[in-house]
Design a protein around this motif. Structure first.
Motif, mmCIF file in Angstrom:
data_model
loop_
_atom_site.group_PDB
_atom_site.id
_atom_site.type_symbol
_atom_site.label_atom_id
_atom_site.label_comp_id
_atom_site.label_asym_id
_atom_site.label_seq_id
_atom_site.Cartn_x
_atom_site.Cartn_y
_atom_site.Cartn_z
ATOM 1 N N GLN A 1 6.302 4.709 -9.238
ATOM 2 C CA GLN A 1 7.485 4.709 -8.370
ATOM 3 C C GLN A 1 7.309 3.763 -7.188
ATOM 4 O O GLN A 1 8.231 3.056 -6.811
ATOM 5 N N TYR A 2 6.119 3.748 -6.587
ATOM 6 C CA TYR A 2 5.944 2.986 -5.343
ATOM 7 C C TYR A 2 5.282 1.629 -5.545
ATOM 8 O O TYR A 2 5.005 0.920 -4.579
ATOM 9 N N ASP A 3 5.047 1.230 -6.768
ATOM 10 C CA ASP A 3 4.356 -0.036 -7.010
ATOM 11 C C ASP A 3 5.273 -1.243 -6.780
ATOM 12 O O ASP A 3 6.418 -1.255 -7.210
ATOM 13 N N PHE A 4 4.791 -2.211 -6.061
ATOM 14 C CA PHE A 4 5.423 -3.533 -5.933
ATOM 15 C C PHE A 4 4.340 -4.498 -5.467
ATOM 16 O O PHE A 4 3.204 -4.072 -5.220
ATOM 17 N N GLU A 5 4.656 -5.791 -5.370
ATOM 18 C CA GLU A 5 3.614 -6.800 -5.125
ATOM 19 C C GLU A 5 2.777 -6.506 -3.882
ATOM 20 O O GLU A 5 1.580 -6.748 -3.867
ATOM 21 N N ASP A 6 3.385 -6.016 -2.830
ATOM 22 C CA ASP A 6 2.644 -5.794 -1.581
ATOM 23 C C ASP A 6 2.174 -4.349 -1.403
ATOM 24 O O ASP A 6 1.721 -3.978 -0.321
ATOM 25 N N ALA A 7 2.270 -3.570 -2.443
ATOM 26 C CA ALA A 7 1.859 -2.160 -2.316
ATOM 27 C C ALA A 7 0.333 -2.067 -2.279
ATOM 28 O O ALA A 7 -0.377 -2.888 -2.864
ATOM 29 N N PHE A 8 -0.163 -1.072 -1.564
ATOM 30 C CA PHE A 8 -1.590 -0.804 -1.524
ATOM 31 C C PHE A 8 -1.793 0.687 -1.777
ATOM 32 O O PHE A 8 -1.245 1.523 -1.055
ATOM 33 N N PHE A 9 -2.561 0.989 -2.811
ATOM 34 C CA PHE A 9 -2.838 2.380 -3.151
ATOM 35 C C PHE A 9 -4.307 2.688 -2.893
ATOM 36 O O PHE A 9 -5.184 2.041 -3.474
ATOM 37 N N TYR A 10 -4.559 3.623 -2.006
ATOM 38 C CA TYR A 10 -5.926 4.148 -1.893
ATOM 39 C C TYR A 10 -5.975 5.424 -2.721
ATOM 40 O O TYR A 10 -5.172 6.340 -2.496
ATOM 41 N N CYS A 11 -6.865 5.476 -3.683
ATOM 42 C CA CYS A 11 -6.951 6.625 -4.589
ATOM 43 C C CYS A 11 -8.313 7.303 -4.445
ATOM 44 O O CYS A 11 -9.344 6.643 -4.468
ATOM 45 N N ASP A 12 -8.273 8.595 -4.325
ATOM 46 C CA ASP A 12 -9.496 9.395 -4.158
ATOM 47 C C ASP A 12 -9.470 10.504 -5.212
ATOM 48 O O ASP A 12 -9.222 11.663 -4.892
ATOM 49 N N PRO A 13 -9.691 10.126 -6.460
ATOM 50 C CA PRO A 13 -9.574 11.115 -7.543
ATOM 51 C C PRO A 13 -10.765 12.068 -7.559
ATOM 52 O O PRO A 13 -11.793 11.804 -6.916
ATOM 53 N N PRO A 14 -10.639 13.169 -8.287
ATOM 54 C CA PRO A 14 -11.798 14.055 -8.450
ATOM 55 C C PRO A 14 -12.971 13.273 -9.041
ATOM 56 O O PRO A 14 -12.780 12.374 -9.856
ATOM 57 N N TYR A 15 -14.169 13.600 -8.590
ATOM 58 C CA TYR A 15 -15.353 12.931 -9.121
ATOM 59 C C TYR A 15 -15.552 13.293 -10.592
ATOM 60 O O TYR A 15 -15.210 14.391 -11.010
#
Ligand code: SAM
Length: 115
Positions: free
Chosen positions: A13-27
């Protein structure tokens, strides 16, 4: 705005060229403070979603063979002394955990940027 939805729907939904995703998934190996079962988390699906995004991502993960295999090619290794649950007086005190930071662009650029 705070949302509580599956990562795939949010990222798409929020993806575009200037998007930045910090992801902290379960280990993948667990770290003693899982808030959800790590066994239920689909690490491959996250990799597949991130692989195709237009924007950028930064992932923090445990340094495990599973993670290194999934994200072959673009990780750097950092060392982290003590996590939030490694308090003095516990059997986890003073443990050193290796954690990986993984990104889809040169990670040094992340640290040199002010935002
Ligand atoms: C390592 S914790 C992240 C903790 C977070 N950085 C914080 O400071 O509270 C992993 C998180 O992934 C969430 N999670 C598990 N499955 C998920 C999914 N399918 N989509 C989005 N988040 C998920 C868990 O609820 C948990 O909060």
């Amino acid at each position: 705005m705070i949302e509580n939805r599956d990562f795939e729907k949010l990222i798409k939904q929020y993806d575009f060229e200037d998007a930045f995703f910090y992801c902290d998934p379960p280990y993948t190996s667990g770290c003693g403070y899982e808030v959800t079962s790590t066994a239920d988390f689909d690490h491959e699906r996250l990799r597949d979603v991130l692989k195709d995004i237009k924007g950028h991502f930064l992932l923090s993960y445990d340094d495990s063979p599973i993670v290194r295999e999934l994200y072959k090619g673009y990780e750097i290794e950092v060392e982290r002394q003590n996590g939030i649950n490694n308090r003095e007086g516990t059997n986890r005190a003073n443990k050193v955990y290796k954690e990986l930071l993984i990104a889809n662009y040169p990670i040094k650029e992340l640290f040199n940027n002010t935002h």
